[in-house]
Write a protein that holds these residues in place. Sequence first.
Motif, short mmCIF file in Angstrom:
data_model
loop_
_atom_site.label_atom_id
_atom_site.label_comp_id
_atom_site.label_asym_id
_atom_site.label_seq_id
_atom_site.Cartn_x
_atom_site.Cartn_y
_atom_site.Cartn_z
N ILE A 96 0.83 -1.20 0.00
CA ILE A 96 0.00 0.00 0.00
C ILE A 96 0.87 1.25 0.00
CG2 ILE A 96 -1.68 1.33 1.35
CD1 ILE A 96 -2.89 -1.36 2.21
N LEU A 97 1.98 1.22 0.75
CA LEU A 97 2.88 2.36 0.76
C LEU A 97 3.43 2.62 -0.64
CD1 LEU A 97 4.50 4.52 2.27
CD2 LEU A 97 6.21 2.76 2.82
N ASP A 98 3.84 1.57 -1.34
CA ASP A 98 4.34 1.73 -2.70
C ASP A 98 3.27 2.30 -3.63
OD1 ASP A 98 6.80 0.76 -2.00
OD2 ASP A 98 6.45 -1.27 -2.74
N ALA A 99 2.04 1.80 -3.47
CA ALA A 99 0.95 2.28 -4.33
C ALA A 99 0.62 3.73 -4.05
CB ALA A 99 -0.29 1.41 -4.12
N LEU A 100 0.65 4.12 -2.78
CA LEU A 100 0.36 5.52 -2.42
C LEU A 100 1.47 6.45 -2.92
CD1 LEU A 100 -1.04 5.08 1.20
CD2 LEU A 100 -2.33 5.64 -0.87
N ARG A 101 2.71 6.01 -2.83
CA ARG A 101 3.81 6.82 -3.35
C ARG A 101 3.66 7.02 -4.86
NH1 ARG A 101 8.76 3.85 -0.09
NH2 ARG A 101 8.89 5.30 1.68
N THR A 102 3.28 5.94 -5.55
CA THR A 102 3.07 6.04 -6.99
C THR A 102 1.93 6.99 -7.32
OG1 THR A 102 3.87 3.77 -7.34
CG2 THR A 102 2.49 4.73 -9.07
N ALA A 103 0.87 6.92 -6.52
CA ALA A 103 -0.28 7.80 -6.74
C ALA A 103 0.08 9.26 -6.53
CB ALA A 103 -1.43 7.40 -5.81
N LEU A 104 0.97 9.52 -5.58
CA LEU A 104 1.43 10.89 -5.34
C LEU A 104 2.15 11.44 -6.57
CD1 LEU A 104 2.76 10.69 -1.68
CD2 LEU A 104 0.98 12.23 -2.49
N VAL A 105 3.09 10.65 -7.11
CA VAL A 105 3.85 11.10 -8.27
C VAL A 105 2.96 11.25 -9.49
CG1 VAL A 105 5.74 10.52 -9.85
CG2 VAL A 105 5.98 10.05 -7.41
N ALA A 106 1.99 10.33 -9.63
CA ALA A 106 1.10 10.37 -10.79
C ALA A 106 0.03 11.44 -10.68
CB ALA A 106 0.42 9.00 -10.97
N GLY A 107 -0.07 12.09 -9.52
CA GLY A 107 -1.06 13.15 -9.32
C GLY A 107 -2.45 12.64 -9.01
N GLU A 108 -2.57 11.36 -8.63
CA GLU A 108 -3.88 10.80 -8.32
C GLU A 108 -4.34 11.15 -6.90
OE1 GLU A 108 -3.83 6.63 -9.12
OE2 GLU A 108 -3.95 6.92 -11.27
N LEU A 109 -3.41 11.56 -6.06
CA LEU A 109 -3.76 12.09 -4.74
C LEU A 109 -3.54 13.60 -4.81
CD1 LEU A 109 -2.16 9.45 -2.34
CD2 LEU A 109 -4.55 9.67 -3.03
N THR A 110 -4.62 14.34 -4.74
CA THR A 110 -4.59 15.78 -5.00
C THR A 110 -4.04 16.57 -3.82
OG1 THR A 110 -6.57 15.49 -6.37
CG2 THR A 110 -5.99 17.75 -5.73
N PRO A 111 -3.05 17.44 -4.04
CA PRO A 111 -2.55 18.29 -2.96
C PRO A 111 -3.67 19.11 -2.33
CG PRO A 111 -1.07 18.38 -4.84
CD PRO A 111 -2.28 17.63 -5.30
N GLY A 112 -3.70 19.13 -1.00
CA GLY A 112 -4.72 19.88 -0.28
C GLY A 112 -5.94 19.07 0.09
N GLU A 113 -6.15 17.92 -0.56
CA GLU A 113 -7.31 17.08 -0.26
C GLU A 113 -7.02 16.16 0.92
OE1 GLU A 113 -10.21 17.27 -1.39
OE2 GLU A 113 -10.02 18.51 -3.18
N VAL A 114 -8.08 15.78 1.63
CA VAL A 114 -7.97 14.89 2.78
C VAL A 114 -8.52 13.52 2.40
CG1 VAL A 114 -8.70 14.46 5.16
CG2 VAL A 114 -8.22 16.80 4.41
N TYR A 115 -7.76 12.47 2.74
CA TYR A 115 -8.16 11.10 2.46
C TYR A 115 -8.16 10.32 3.77
CZ TYR A 115 -7.14 12.47 -2.34
OH TYR A 115 -7.12 13.12 -3.55
N SER A 116 -9.20 9.56 4.00
CA SER A 116 -9.29 8.78 5.23
C SER A 116 -8.79 7.37 5.03
CB SER A 116 -10.73 8.75 5.74
OG SER A 116 -11.53 7.88 4.97
N ALA A 117 -8.23 6.80 6.08
CA ALA A 117 -7.72 5.44 6.02
C ALA A 117 -8.82 4.42 5.73
CB ALA A 117 -6.99 5.10 7.32
N PRO A 118 -10.03 4.54 6.33
CA PRO A 118 -11.08 3.57 6.02
C PRO A 118 -11.48 3.57 4.55
CG PRO A 118 -11.60 4.69 8.07
CD PRO A 118 -10.43 5.42 7.48
N VAL A 119 -11.57 4.75 3.93
CA VAL A 119 -11.96 4.82 2.52
C VAL A 119 -10.88 4.21 1.64
CG1 VAL A 119 -12.39 6.38 0.60
CG2 VAL A 119 -13.48 6.79 2.80
N LEU A 120 -9.61 4.52 1.93
CA LEU A 120 -8.52 3.93 1.17
C LEU A 120 -8.48 2.42 1.39
CD1 LEU A 120 -5.70 6.56 1.82
CD2 LEU A 120 -6.98 6.22 -0.29
N GLY A 121 -8.76 2.01 2.63
CA GLY A 121 -8.77 0.58 2.93
C GLY A 121 -9.82 -0.16 2.12
N GLU A 122 -10.98 0.45 1.95
CA GLU A 122 -12.03 -0.16 1.14
C GLU A 122 -11.57 -0.32 -0.30
OE1 GLU A 122 -15.71 1.86 1.36
OE2 GLU A 122 -16.20 1.14 3.37
#
Length: 292
Positions: A96-122
């Motif tokens: 999951i850490l690798d996938a989240l790092r990739t998402a950061l570089v790819a711009g899939e996790l938007t700067p300034g937005e809040v993401y919850s662990a339960p939603v990501l877990g789902e």
Amino acid sequence: MEQARSRRAEVSAETGTADVRAQAAPMPSQFRSADEVRERCESADRARGEHTHSEVPIPRPRVADRPHGDGEEAPREAPAGSGRHVVQRASVRRQILDALRTALVAGELTPGEVYSAPVLGERFGVSATPVREAMQQLALEGAVEVVPNRGFRVVVRGARELAELAEIRALIEVPVVLRLARTVPGERWAELRPLAEASVRAASSGCRATYAESDRAFHRAVLALAGNEQLLRIAEDLHRRAQWPLLGGSAAHGRADLIADAAEHSTLLDALIAQDLTVVQSLVRGHSTGTP
């Protein structure tokens, strides 16, 4: 009735608030694992009519399987037709850490937005625990910040932070590579040609996440010749931070920019083999300040 109250207590303990999922930013529907990010990039290549099946695959670091522990859990199957990605390996948190790092570089996790662990877990088909642990690691790296009772906000980065990272990278890497240029024989540098060529192929995909990984692999191999593990860790952290896109700047560096950046790897090897210290210094300094 008692079970219902117990369930509400678990939700409260897990998220800190009952409506955390409504408060946090929704998970992008296209967000998947690191491998699937790369698959989307390759699909885009095929859609453009670019045939890559005859090329040598771009080398990617393999994540070793580890036994469960330290908050990691065995993957569980998602319900059929749920559309959720299920992590298949034992090292759930690392995946999951690798996938989240990739998402950061790819711009899939938007700067300034809040993401919850339960939603990501789902989305991943796991509990919130390994996701939260991965996010805590990203918080230590400066990629996200904790928002009490809500989740994790992706840090908004500015041009000044990027310039500061570039300055630090240059201060560390320039003298090290110059020292290596004086002492490492040419045949050792020639052994890094496949990594330089792989970075060009990665850049040709136009996928920032794919190129970022290949770019770090090349620089890591160069600095590894110094035989200093602490140097490698610090340089890797700085390089990774420099690759996170600025707010609204994900499209600023296109495919041509990635290819130009990758081409400098081969040019650097040429200069190192020739022991042309002036060119080496210029390339290392310029490359660290111009990371796409």
